[in-house]
Write an enzyme that holds these catalytic residues in place. Structure first.
Site, PDB file in Angstrom:
ATOM      1  N   GLU A  78      27.938  30.249 -16.557  1.00 49.51           N
ATOM      2  CA  GLU A  78      25.987  30.474 -16.208  1.00 49.51           C
ATOM      3  C   GLU A  78      25.297  29.982 -16.844  1.00 49.51           C
ATOM      4  O   GLU A  78      25.523  30.495 -17.703  1.00 49.51           O
ATOM      5  CB  GLU A  78      26.278  31.492 -15.109  1.00 49.51           C
ATOM      6  CG  GLU A  78      25.057  31.327 -13.564  1.00 49.51           C
ATOM      7  CD  GLU A  78      25.468  30.460 -12.824  1.00 49.51           C
ATOM      8  OE1 GLU A  78      26.137  29.361 -12.862  1.00 49.51           O
ATOM      9  OE2 GLU A  78      27.158  30.873 -12.124  1.00 49.51           O
ATOM     10  N   HIS A  79      24.219  29.323 -15.949  1.00 47.25           N
ATOM     11  CA  HIS A  79      23.314  28.510 -17.594  1.00 47.25           C
ATOM     12  C   HIS A  79      24.063  28.244 -19.232  1.00 47.25           C
ATOM     13  O   HIS A  79      23.165  28.466 -20.525  1.00 47.25           O
ATOM     14  CB  HIS A  79      22.619  30.284 -18.281  1.00 47.25           C
ATOM     15  CG  HIS A  79      21.123  31.090 -17.062  1.00 47.25           C
ATOM     16  ND1 HIS A  79      20.057  30.284 -17.287  1.00 47.25           N
ATOM     17  CD2 HIS A  79      22.133  32.315 -15.895  1.00 47.25           C
ATOM     18  CE1 HIS A  79      19.712  30.985 -16.126  1.00 47.25           C
ATOM     19  NE2 HIS A  79      21.180  31.724 -15.689  1.00 47.25           N
ATOM     20  N   ALA A 136      19.862  31.630  -2.149  1.00 51.17           N
ATOM     21  CA  ALA A 136      21.493  32.598  -2.838  1.00 51.17           C
ATOM     22  C   ALA A 136      21.661  32.491  -3.637  1.00 51.17           C
ATOM     23  O   ALA A 136      22.804  33.363  -3.477  1.00 51.17           O
ATOM     24  CB  ALA A 136      21.616  32.702  -0.771  1.00 51.17           C
ATOM     25  N   SER A 195      20.021  25.257  -2.916  1.00 49.00           N
ATOM     26  CA  SER A 195      19.750  24.687  -1.132  1.00 49.00           C
ATOM     27  C   SER A 195      18.854  23.235  -1.336  1.00 49.00           C
ATOM     28  O   SER A 195      18.730  22.512  -0.785  1.00 49.00           O
ATOM     29  CB  SER A 195      19.669  25.530  -0.799  1.00 49.00           C
ATOM     30  OG  SER A 195      17.898  26.134  -1.170  1.00 49.00           O
ATOM     31  N   SER A 196      18.359  23.570  -2.818  1.00 51.43           N
ATOM     32  CA  SER A 196      16.888  22.444  -3.097  1.00 51.43           C
ATOM     33  C   SER A 196      17.711  21.631  -4.017  1.00 51.43           C
ATOM     34  O   SER A 196      17.040  20.180  -3.278  1.00 51.43           O
ATOM     35  CB  SER A 196      15.603  23.059  -3.881  1.00 51.43           C
ATOM     36  OG  SER A 196      16.726  23.674  -5.662  1.00 51.43           O
ATOM     37  N   GLU A 213      13.560  18.302  -8.857  1.00 48.60           N
ATOM     38  CA  GLU A 213      13.187  20.038 -10.400  1.00 48.60           C
ATOM     39  C   GLU A 213      12.043  20.144 -10.831  1.00 48.60           C
ATOM     40  O   GLU A 213      11.502  21.192 -11.196  1.00 48.60           O
ATOM     41  CB  GLU A 213      14.390  20.710 -10.171  1.00 48.60           C
ATOM     42  CG  GLU A 213      15.431  21.475  -9.988  1.00 48.60           C
ATOM     43  CD  GLU A 213      15.026  22.039  -8.161  1.00 48.60           C
ATOM     44  OE1 GLU A 213      14.613  23.036  -8.340  1.00 48.60           O
ATOM     45  OE2 GLU A 213      16.026  21.495  -7.985  1.00 48.60           O
ATOM     46  N   ASP A 237      23.748  21.709 -10.730  1.00 56.04           N
ATOM     47  CA  ASP A 237      23.616  21.641  -9.088  1.00 56.04           C
ATOM     48  C   ASP A 237      24.127  20.350  -8.394  1.00 56.04           C
ATOM     49  O   ASP A 237      24.862  20.228  -7.639  1.00 56.04           O
ATOM     50  CB  ASP A 237      22.302  22.503  -8.675  1.00 56.04           C
ATOM     51  CG  ASP A 237      22.354  24.105  -9.614  1.00 56.04           C
ATOM     52  OD1 ASP A 237      23.070  24.345 -10.476  1.00 56.04           O
ATOM     53  OD2 ASP A 237      20.957  24.377  -9.356  1.00 56.04           O
TER      54      ASP A 237
HETATM   55  C1  GLA Z   1      19.849  27.807 -11.219  1.00 56.60           C
HETATM   56  C2  GLA Z   1      19.945  26.264 -12.176  1.00 56.60           C
HETATM   57  C3  GLA Z   1      21.057  25.348 -12.667  1.00 56.60           C
HETATM   58  C4  GLA Z   1      21.651  26.158 -13.728  1.00 56.60           C
HETATM   59  C5  GLA Z   1      22.399  27.834 -13.337  1.00 56.60           C
HETATM   60  C6  GLA Z   1      22.711  28.256 -13.857  1.00 56.60           C
HETATM   61  O1  GLA Z   1      21.036  26.759 -10.337  1.00 56.60           O
HETATM   62  O2  GLA Z   1      19.505  24.852 -11.175  1.00 56.60           O
HETATM   63  O3  GLA Z   1      20.581  24.441 -13.142  1.00 56.60           O
HETATM   64  O4  GLA Z   1      21.802  26.547 -14.928  1.00 56.60           O
HETATM   65  O5  GLA Z   1      20.739  28.094 -12.698  1.00 56.60           O
HETATM   66  O6  GLA Z   1      23.702  28.868 -14.405  1.00 56.60           O
END
Ligand code: GLA
Length: 380
Positions: free
Chosen positions: A31-32, A118, A122-123, A155, A167
């Site tokens: 994540e991140h 959630a 979804s976006s 986005e 995503d």
């Molecule tokens: C959101 C962002 C992604 C990613 C995650 C965290 O989903 O859209 O680009 O940074 O957070 O991993």
């Protein structure tokens, strides 16, 4: 898919549509890391948007959001940043124009079984599916990577979230029964078989989305950039945290403010975890992988500071019940935990969650068993 979509579309617009499905995603580790040019391990899931679309020989976009009972009409010269789903779609159209391609008006109706807010992207699914469908009907020749970048543009410019590419990439490139090991520097991927005999992926939705989510997201990104700027003073070869070893980070600790240091440390540690995790998956070492998921959660909680008490509570129940791996997923501050769980433990875990979570937070959690799925595509 909602079977009534093609007939509802025909009733409304009196023409036959092209149908496109666009899934949400999970992310197993990392994540991140996408905006830090690291590695991530996502997969598309069997929860998705379905679009019905047809060209209408004008410059007008007439769009019906079937589940929401909402509709919008706008013309090509009226694209602007605004609120909600219309703004995302306008951003996609603008993103296609930005890539130097032409777009014309369409009639469109869409439906979805992908929960919003959630942490299931979804976006991104909304933007990728709409872009893919436009590319399909106007034969614009955009690649999947172009479409991922267009969705990301929407986005960034129309929703104001400076997200990475994970995503959108996962929604477009995924394959059923596989994870994507996405290298966000090269923006290319390997594919890792992920068939879970005797295990399930269970998402537990906190049903909270804290208001600070998008501003905190951008703030974390800025903290990582600040860390890179500090580290570059010693080594100008560093362009992102991808280039930083743990030793180099520790050696510069004094130059950092405490929180920025911890946040950069999480990123550097998580990059190492994803690499080890991908290897564990190849060796079918799910126990080892599950341990990394817990470590990832504690890093997101104690160092990156993007968890919340609801997520932490769910992860601690998972750990008590012996769930093999559990962590918060997505940007944080709400959304779902991702649980890698033995099939035989699912019922007991769900029962405990449904009993204890509402007592603690006065809120009902939602639970979804999900499976990996192919990325965006036309439904024939
Ligand atoms: C959101 C962002 C992604 C990613 C995650 C965290 O989903 O859209 O680009 O940074 O957070 O991993």
């Amino acid at each position: 898919m909602n079977d009534s979509l093609p007939s509802s579309f025909f009733q409304h617009f009196n023409t036959e549509p092209v149908l496109v499905r666009a899934p949400g995603r999970i992310n197993l580790l990392g994540e991140h890391l996408d905006y830090n040019e690291g590695w991530v391990l996502p997969a598309a899931i069997n929860k998705e948007f379905v679009f019905a679309l047809a060209p209408n020989q004008s410059n007008d976009f007439n769009i019906v959001a079937q589940d929401l009972n909402e509709s919008a009409s706008f013309s090509l010269d009226e694209l602007h940043k605004g609120e909600g789903w219309v703004s995302y779609l306008m951003g996609v159209i603008q993103g296609i124009l930005h890539k130097g391609k032409k777009v014309k008006g369409v009639d469109c109706m869409f439906t979805s079984n992908l929960p919003v807010g959630a942490g299931l992207s979804s976006s991104a699914a909304l933007c990728c599916g709409f872009g893919f469908a436009l590319n399909e009907i106007f034969q614009s020749g955009l690649t999947k990577l172009d479409l991922a970048q267009i969705a990301q543009y929407s986005e960034h410019e129309f929703a104001g979230v400076k997200c990475g590419i994970m995503d959108q990439y996962a929604s477009l490139f995924s394959r059923k029964d596989h994870l994507i090991l996405l290298d966000c520097r090269e923006v290319s991927h390997d594919i890792i078989p992920f068939k879970l005999d005797g295990f399930q992926i269970l998402l537990v939705d906190t049903n909270v989305k804290h208001d600070l989510a998008s501003s905190a997201y951008n703030a974390r990104r800025a903290a990582c950039e600040e860390g890179v700027a500090l580290l570059r003073k010693k080594n100008d070869q560093i362009s992102t945290l991808r280039d930083v070893s743990h030793e180099a980070l520790i050696a510069s600790k004094e130059a950092f403010q405490k929180d920025t240091f911890l946040q950069c440390q999480y990123v550097v540690e998580e990059m190492a975890r994803v690499k080890v995790g991908a290897q564990y998956l190849k060796e079918n070492n799910l126990n080892g992988f599950g341990q990394l998921m817990y470590q990832s959660h504690y890093g997101l909680k104690d160092k990156y500071h993007v968890s919340c008490s609801e997520l932490d509570f769910l992860v601690s129940i998972a750990s008590d019940v012996g769930v093999i791996g559990s962590r918060m997923m997505g940007g944080g501050f709400g959304g779902c935990t991702l649980n890698l769980i033995e099939e035989s433990k699912v019922e007991n875990f769900m029962e405990i969650v449904k009993k204890r979570y509402p007592t603690q937070f006065d809120r009902i959690p939602a639970v979804y068993v999900v499976d990996t799925e192919d990325g965006v595509g036309v439904i024939s």
